[in-house]
Design a protein around this motif. Structure first.
Motif, PDB file in Angstrom:
ATOM      1  N   LEU A 493      11.939 -19.501 -57.466  1.00  0.00           N
ATOM      2  CA  LEU A 493      12.168 -18.855 -56.180  1.00  0.00           C
ATOM      3  C   LEU A 493      12.088 -17.342 -56.268  1.00  0.00           C
ATOM      4  O   LEU A 493      12.618 -16.735 -57.211  1.00  0.00           O
ATOM      5  CB  LEU A 493      13.541 -19.256 -55.627  1.00  0.00           C
ATOM      6  N   PRO A 494      11.460 -16.715 -55.272  1.00  0.00           N
ATOM      7  CA  PRO A 494      11.515 -15.251 -55.203  1.00  0.00           C
ATOM      8  C   PRO A 494      12.923 -14.790 -54.858  1.00  0.00           C
ATOM      9  O   PRO A 494      13.743 -15.557 -54.349  1.00  0.00           O
ATOM     10  CB  PRO A 494      10.522 -14.913 -54.089  1.00  0.00           C
ATOM     11  N   SER A 495      13.208 -13.552 -55.120  1.00  0.00           N
ATOM     12  CA  SER A 495      14.569 -13.026 -54.933  1.00  0.00           C
ATOM     13  C   SER A 495      14.991 -12.989 -53.465  1.00  0.00           C
ATOM     14  O   SER A 495      16.166 -12.815 -53.168  1.00  0.00           O
ATOM     15  CB  SER A 495      14.665 -11.618 -55.530  1.00  0.00           C
ATOM     16  N   SER A 496      14.042 -13.175 -52.544  1.00  0.00           N
ATOM     17  CA  SER A 496      14.376 -13.119 -51.111  1.00  0.00           C
ATOM     18  C   SER A 496      15.018 -14.408 -50.605  1.00  0.00           C
ATOM     19  O   SER A 496      15.616 -14.417 -49.525  1.00  0.00           O
ATOM     20  CB  SER A 496      13.113 -12.825 -50.297  1.00  0.00           C
ATOM     21  N   VAL A 497      14.915 -15.506 -51.353  1.00  0.00           N
ATOM     22  CA  VAL A 497      15.390 -16.808 -50.868  1.00  0.00           C
ATOM     23  C   VAL A 497      16.916 -16.834 -50.819  1.00  0.00           C
ATOM     24  O   VAL A 497      17.589 -16.512 -51.789  1.00  0.00           O
ATOM     25  CB  VAL A 497      14.868 -17.947 -51.764  1.00  0.00           C
ATOM     26  N   GLN A 498      17.440 -17.250 -49.668  1.00  0.00           N
ATOM     27  CA  GLN A 498      18.884 -17.371 -49.479  1.00  0.00           C
ATOM     28  C   GLN A 498      19.334 -18.824 -49.348  1.00  0.00           C
ATOM     29  O   GLN A 498      20.500 -19.127 -49.606  1.00  0.00           O
ATOM     30  CB  GLN A 498      19.316 -16.599 -48.225  1.00  0.00           C
ATOM     31  N   ASN A 499      18.427 -19.723 -48.942  1.00  0.00           N
ATOM     32  CA  ASN A 499      18.790 -21.118 -48.688  1.00  0.00           C
ATOM     33  C   ASN A 499      17.853 -22.040 -49.455  1.00  0.00           C
ATOM     34  O   ASN A 499      16.627 -21.917 -49.350  1.00  0.00           O
ATOM     35  CB  ASN A 499      18.704 -21.437 -47.195  1.00  0.00           C
ATOM     36  N   LEU A 500      18.431 -22.971 -50.209  1.00  0.00           N
ATOM     37  CA  LEU A 500      17.653 -23.952 -50.967  1.00  0.00           C
ATOM     38  C   LEU A 500      18.150 -25.346 -50.616  1.00  0.00           C
ATOM     39  O   LEU A 500      19.347 -25.638 -50.716  1.00  0.00           O
ATOM     40  CB  LEU A 500      17.805 -23.709 -52.477  1.00  0.00           C
ATOM     41  N   LYS A 501      17.228 -26.214 -50.206  1.00  0.00           N
ATOM     42  CA  LYS A 501      17.576 -27.595 -49.856  1.00  0.00           C
ATOM     43  C   LYS A 501      16.652 -28.531 -50.625  1.00  0.00           C
ATOM     44  O   LYS A 501      15.426 -28.401 -50.569  1.00  0.00           O
ATOM     45  CB  LYS A 501      17.435 -27.825 -48.348  1.00  0.00           C
ATOM     46  N   ILE A 502      17.264 -29.490 -51.335  1.00  0.00           N
ATOM     47  CA  ILE A 502      16.526 -30.466 -52.139  1.00  0.00           C
ATOM     48  C   ILE A 502      16.962 -31.850 -51.701  1.00  0.00           C
ATOM     49  O   ILE A 502      18.155 -32.119 -51.556  1.00  0.00           O
ATOM     50  CB  ILE A 502      16.778 -30.256 -53.642  1.00  0.00           C
ATOM     51  N   ARG A 503      15.980 -32.746 -51.538  1.00  0.00           N
ATOM     52  CA  ARG A 503      16.298 -34.060 -50.969  1.00  0.00           C
ATOM     53  C   ARG A 503      15.430 -35.143 -51.602  1.00  0.00           C
ATOM     54  O   ARG A 503      14.204 -35.013 -51.652  1.00  0.00           O
ATOM     55  CB  ARG A 503      16.062 -34.020 -49.452  1.00  0.00           C
ATOM     56  N   GLY A 504      16.091 -36.194 -52.138  1.00  0.00           N
ATOM     57  CA  GLY A 504      15.387 -37.415 -52.482  1.00  0.00           C
ATOM     58  C   GLY A 504      14.825 -37.535 -53.885  1.00  0.00           C
ATOM     59  O   GLY A 504      14.206 -38.547 -54.200  1.00  0.00           O
ATOM     60  N   PHE A 505      15.012 -36.562 -54.776  1.00  0.00           N
ATOM     61  CA  PHE A 505      14.428 -36.612 -56.111  1.00  0.00           C
ATOM     62  C   PHE A 505      15.392 -37.256 -57.107  1.00  0.00           C
ATOM     63  O   PHE A 505      16.574 -37.461 -56.829  1.00  0.00           O
ATOM     64  CB  PHE A 505      14.069 -35.199 -56.587  1.00  0.00           C
ATOM     65  N   HIS A 506      14.863 -37.539 -58.312  1.00  0.00           N
ATOM     66  CA  HIS A 506      15.724 -37.915 -59.429  1.00  0.00           C
ATOM     67  C   HIS A 506      15.987 -36.655 -60.246  1.00  0.00           C
ATOM     68  O   HIS A 506      15.061 -36.035 -60.767  1.00  0.00           O
ATOM     69  CB  HIS A 506      15.064 -38.983 -60.314  1.00  0.00           C
ATOM     70  N   LEU A 507      17.233 -36.270 -60.331  1.00  0.00           N
ATOM     71  CA  LEU A 507      17.607 -35.015 -60.984  1.00  0.00           C
ATOM     72  C   LEU A 507      17.825 -35.272 -62.471  1.00  0.00           C
ATOM     73  O   LEU A 507      18.691 -36.056 -62.862  1.00  0.00           O
ATOM     74  CB  LEU A 507      18.871 -34.445 -60.339  1.00  0.00           C
ATOM     75  N   LEU A 508      17.030 -34.629 -63.286  1.00  0.00           N
ATOM     76  CA  LEU A 508      17.070 -34.837 -64.730  1.00  0.00           C
ATOM     77  C   LEU A 508      16.967 -33.494 -65.429  1.00  0.00           C
ATOM     78  O   LEU A 508      16.032 -32.719 -65.175  1.00  0.00           O
ATOM     79  CB  LEU A 508      15.910 -35.745 -65.163  1.00  0.00           C
ATOM     80  N   ARG A 509      17.914 -33.222 -66.291  1.00  0.00           N
ATOM     81  CA  ARG A 509      17.906 -31.950 -67.023  1.00  0.00           C
ATOM     82  C   ARG A 509      16.968 -32.056 -68.214  1.00  0.00           C
ATOM     83  O   ARG A 509      17.035 -33.019 -68.993  1.00  0.00           O
ATOM     84  CB  ARG A 509      19.315 -31.608 -67.504  1.00  0.00           C
ATOM     85  N   ARG A 510      16.101 -31.065 -68.365  1.00  0.00           N
ATOM     86  CA  ARG A 510      15.193 -31.059 -69.501  1.00  0.00           C
ATOM     87  C   ARG A 510      15.975 -30.905 -70.805  1.00  0.00           C
ATOM     88  O   ARG A 510      16.972 -30.198 -70.864  1.00  0.00           O
ATOM     89  CB  ARG A 510      14.187 -29.914 -69.364  1.00  0.00           C
ATOM     90  N   VAL A 511      15.489 -31.568 -71.867  1.00  0.00           N
ATOM     91  CA  VAL A 511      16.200 -31.538 -73.148  1.00  0.00           C
ATOM     92  C   VAL A 511      16.331 -30.119 -73.655  1.00  0.00           C
ATOM     93  O   VAL A 511      17.382 -29.691 -74.141  1.00  0.00           O
ATOM     94  CB  VAL A 511      15.467 -32.413 -74.188  1.00  0.00           C
ATOM     95  N   GLN A 512      15.253 -29.343 -73.506  1.00  0.00           N
ATOM     96  CA  GLN A 512      15.286 -27.972 -74.000  1.00  0.00           C
ATOM     97  C   GLN A 512      15.884 -27.016 -72.974  1.00  0.00           C
ATOM     98  O   GLN A 512      15.850 -25.804 -73.160  1.00  0.00           O
ATOM     99  CB  GLN A 512      13.875 -27.495 -74.367  1.00  0.00           C
ATOM    100  N   GLY A 513      16.468 -27.581 -71.911  1.00  0.00           N
ATOM    101  CA  GLY A 513      16.960 -26.719 -70.848  1.00  0.00           C
ATOM    102  C   GLY A 513      18.442 -26.433 -70.899  1.00  0.00           C
ATOM    103  O   GLY A 513      18.989 -25.919 -69.933  1.00  0.00           O
ATOM    104  N   ASP A 514      19.139 -26.789 -71.973  1.00  0.00           N
ATOM    105  CA  ASP A 514      20.575 -26.554 -72.039  1.00  0.00           C
ATOM    106  C   ASP A 514      20.881 -25.069 -72.060  1.00  0.00           C
ATOM    107  O   ASP A 514      20.289 -24.303 -72.832  1.00  0.00           O
ATOM    108  CB  ASP A 514      21.166 -27.211 -73.284  1.00  0.00           C
ATOM    109  N   ILE A 515      21.794 -24.666 -71.208  1.00  0.00           N
ATOM    110  CA  ILE A 515      22.213 -23.264 -71.126  1.00  0.00           C
ATOM    111  C   ILE A 515      23.701 -23.202 -71.415  1.00  0.00           C
ATOM    112  O   ILE A 515      24.495 -23.858 -70.740  1.00  0.00           O
ATOM    113  CB  ILE A 515      21.930 -22.676 -69.731  1.00  0.00           C
ATOM    114  N   PRO A 516      24.120 -22.477 -72.429  1.00  0.00           N
ATOM    115  CA  PRO A 516      25.555 -22.386 -72.743  1.00  0.00           C
ATOM    116  C   PRO A 516      26.334 -21.846 -71.554  1.00  0.00           C
ATOM    117  O   PRO A 516      25.839 -21.040 -70.762  1.00  0.00           O
ATOM    118  CB  PRO A 516      25.598 -21.422 -73.934  1.00  0.00           C
ATOM    119  N   GLU A 517      27.569 -22.334 -71.424  1.00  0.00           N
ATOM    120  CA  GLU A 517      28.437 -21.902 -70.330  1.00  0.00           C
ATOM    121  C   GLU A 517      28.608 -20.392 -70.348  1.00  0.00           C
ATOM    122  O   GLU A 517      28.851 -19.786 -71.391  1.00  0.00           O
ATOM    123  CB  GLU A 517      29.803 -22.580 -70.463  1.00  0.00           C
ATOM    124  N   GLY A 518      28.453 -19.764 -69.180  1.00  0.00           N
ATOM    125  CA  GLY A 518      28.644 -18.322 -69.074  1.00  0.00           C
ATOM    126  C   GLY A 518      27.420 -17.501 -69.402  1.00  0.00           C
ATOM    127  O   GLY A 518      27.477 -16.273 -69.369  1.00  0.00           O
TER     128      GLY A 518
END
Length: 726
Positions: A493-518
């Motif tokens: 998303l560009p920095s101008s986006v204020q509203n994001l709506k997602i509907r109907g997908f299967h949400l799956l976190r990529r294995v290499q996508g882990d982000i430490p807390e904080g």
């Protein structure tokens, strides 16, 4: 009882709310107690009606208008419960092949429906005057018998001298399609007869600017066409109407100011089928390019659009209905092909008013004020394999013809076909320039390869404020499982986006996508995130609350699933981690947080009671009004009573469901107030519009058919009778 407000506000407003409640209680009880009043002496009735007499005789018009709005809101709380029960009834009987809704009676009896209709007539007689400018009315229809709503509509007709905004679209039961030869006194027939008289009066007075109707037939449309100040017309069902009626409608004075017209359903399904088979943009483009000879007969819907120069939005169907007929793109396709001809002769030119088109060059001066448009893959008015130069010219034509375009919907299908409009937006200079001006993009995808195209598009949307990503469900087609990591979408998303709506997908976190807390990126401009009707294998989905420090609205409605495999599906073994919500304590802008997991398909895992307490009591946001978490595991309900009471003191609607408990059943889960509308502070300036938005949200929630337990939004707008507000 009136809920204790955040800021007391004007004393007059507080007193008016108390008077509204007193008047409503009296009007509601009057039919039941009148026989007792007659036994109490000749003066008793006069004494009990003194408040009503004072209101009708001495209240100035502005106070009576506000009183009418508050009374209407209280009346609608009962209608909302009726409507929800009807929808629940339809869901429960959906699996019964022998169930007949037409004869079962539903859940609203004729007696209850008539009593509520009579109550609204009393409210109108007390609150409505000839100076009333806005009014919302609902129909308590019952399938087991007719309801007489002549009295309230007669009052509206007699006192509509100053009406600017009239909404007649709410009904407690599903509107049955209008059919020729139906019984004379069914709901549709009576509605058409009563509202025709009202439409004639509105046309004679000619003050109405927004009109919303449950249904509209040819006679009603003819009367409405004379309303020269009408700007917005919304119709739930176009009863017996065809596009030829739209031509006659556009010949009236209404054409000068009409800016928005919406129709949800058409009773003449054969007519719509004909349009979808013969007048789609693709077939129009093929026909004109192969057989174009300079002569063209404009379709009726095109004449309607050309006769309404101030039209900004036209909805021909409910957006959820996938149909190939697209009048806006169809008209652009006609103009695109006609501009290529040496000469131009419009056979039905006489139907066009205030517009002269004699040669192809006259088409270059046409401008439309449309603010939104939808393009479908393979049905966007382009055919063949245009060159980059031709594609760029088409993008220039779109930008030139639609200078006010702000919202675009792009629908992709699971075919190898090239989506020419999408390619033009991301590859040509004119397309990129057009994309950079868009403020809202709705992207409907149904194949994993489509996500890369969505990412490519948003790179060029520098002014984008709202991005909607939906998994398109195609009837009778093979559905691809489309995995999506919400963090990837945030990165697009560009920095101008204020509203994001997602509907109907299967949400799956990529294995290499882990982000430490904080750690990790933050998205400071996002104000609203809505993730609904998704299956989630990502137990850390709520980590997005840490990445968006200025969220105002967070809504998550999902079912927990395991990672898709070839093996039979198994029930989830882990709940959604709730510890990430602790970051919302530091969010000074938060207004509401809703996390719902489908019952039987997962839960919210809360391992730290202190986190929950800090989320409610330690929040730095003065605007926080609603927290809904259901169902949760990990803590017992015994210690939450004090938390509920503390949330009530802070004017926060707290709804937490333990295990499989229904939220309304126990004191722990009892709502402290009924909805965010109740909890609005003194900043509300337009109670009519605010309540309209509230009703729209309620209806969308009722009809979502995914919410695990409807009781959390079952209540009315104001707190329930007898609920202690201190």
């Amino acid at each position: 009882m009136v809920h204790k407000p955040v800021s007391p506000g004007p004393l007059r407003l507080m007193c008016l709310r108390m008077v509204s409640q007193a008047v409503y209680n009296y009007l509601e009880a009057r039919p039941r107690i009148e026989k007792y009043l007659r036994l109490c002496g000749p003066t008793c009735k006069d004494e009990t009606g003194r408040l009503i007499d004072y209101v009708t005789n001495y209240f100035p018009s502005n106070l009576r208008d506000m009183l009418l709005e508050f009374l209407t809101q209280l009346w609608f709380t009962k209608l909302l419960k009726m409507k929800q029960k009807t929808i629940d009834h339809e869901r429960m009987s959906a699996g019964d092949p022998h169930h007949d809704h037409a004869t079962c009676g539903g859940t609203t009896s004729v007696i209850d429906a008539q009593r509520q209709t009579n109550l609204m007539a009393e409210i109108l007689s007390v609150g409505m005057t000839k100076h009333t400018k806005t009014l919302r009315f609902g129909f308590t229809n019952a399938r087991s018998g007719p309801i007489d709503f002549n009295k309230p509509l007669t009052i509206i007709t007699d006192r509509c001298n100053s009406l600017r905004y009239l909404d007649l679209t709410f009904a407690t039961d599903t509107l049955m399609p209008t059919k020729p030869g139906a019984e004379a006194e069914n709901f549709n027939t009576v509605f058409a007869r009563e509202c025709l008289t009202l439409c004639k009066q509105l046309a004679a007075i000619n003050q109405i600017s927004t009109l919303k109707l449950l249904m509209c037939n040819k006679k009603m449309l003819k009367e409405i066409s004379m309303c020269s100040r009408l700007q917005v017309l919304e119709i739930v069902e176009a009863s017996g109407l065809r596009d030829t009626d739209l031509v006659s409608f556009s010949h009236g004075e209404v054409r000068h100011n009409l800016s928005k017209m919406k129709v949800k359903f058409w009773s003449d399904s054969d007519h719509i089928k004909e349009l979808c088979e013969s007048q789609t943009p693709r077939k129009i483009a093929q026909g004109l390019s192969q057989h174009g000879n300079g002569r063209v007969s404009l379709p009726n819907w095109a004449v309607f659009l050309l006769n309404c120069p101030n039209m900004t939005e036209l909805q021909y169907f409910e957006p959820s209905q996938l149909k190939p007929f697209n009048p806006l793109v169809g008209l652009l396709t006609i103009l695109t092909e006609a501009r290529k001809w040496w000469n131009l002769e419009i056979e039905n030119e006489g139907d066009l008013l205030d517009l002269v088109i004699e040669k192809p060059q006259d088409l270059d001066s046409l401008r439309f004020k449309w603010t939104s448009i939808s393009f479908d893959m393979g049905n966007d008015g382009l055919s063949g394999s245009p060159s980059e130069t031709a594609l760029n010219a088409h993008m220039e034509f779109l930008a030139h013809t639609l200078p006010d375009l702000k919202e675009v919907t792009l629908t992709l299908f699971p075919t190898p076909m090239d989506f020419l409009t999408l390619r033009g937006l991301v590859t040509t200079p004119a397309g990129k320039n057009l994309a950079s001006k868009l403020q809202q993009v709705k992207f409907q995808a149904c194949h994993p390869s489509h996500l890369a195209k969505a990412a490519e598009l948003v790179e060029h949307t520098a002014s984008l404020e709202t991005f909607i990503l939906e998994h398109l469900q195609i009837p009778q087609a093979h559905h691809h499982v489309v995995n999506l990591d919400v963090r990837d979408v945030l990165a697009w998303l560009p920095s101008s986006v204020q509203n994001l709506k997602i509907r109907g997908f299967h949400l799956l976190r990529r294995v290499q996508g882990d982000i430490p807390e904080g750690t990790g990126p933050t998205y400071n401009n996002l104000k609203l995130i809505e993730i609904v009707f998704c299956g989630s294998s990502d137990i850390n989905l709520l980590h997005i609350s840490c990445m968006c420090p200025h969220l105002e609205h967070l809504t998550v409605v999902v079912s927990m699933t395991n990672v898709p495999t070839a093996a039979p599906p198994q029930p989830p073994t882990q709940g959604m981690v709730a510890s990430h919500l602790h970051s919302l304590c530091h969010n000074s802008d938060l207004i509401q947080c809703i996390v719902l997991i489908k019952v039987g398909e997962g839960w919210i895992q809360v391992d730290d009671r202190e986190m929950l307490g800090e989320l409610v009591l330690g929040s730095t946001s003065e605007s926080l009004r609603k927290i809904v978490l259901f169902p949760i595991r990990g803590i017992c309900g015994g210690g939450l009573r004090s938390l509920v009471r503390a949330a009530k003191e802070r004017n926060i609607c707290l709804n937490i469901g333990i295990g499989n408990q229904r939220p309304v059943k126990t004191e722990t889960n009892r709502r402290t107030a009924t909805d965010e509308f109740t909890l609005a502070d003194g900043k509300c300036q337009d109670y009519f519009s605010e309540f309209g938005d509230f009703l729209d949200r309620k209806i969308s929630e009722f009809e979502g058919q995914f919410w695990n337990d409807p009781d959390w939004f079952f209540g009315g707008v104001w707190p329930e009778q007898g609920f202690d507000s201190e």
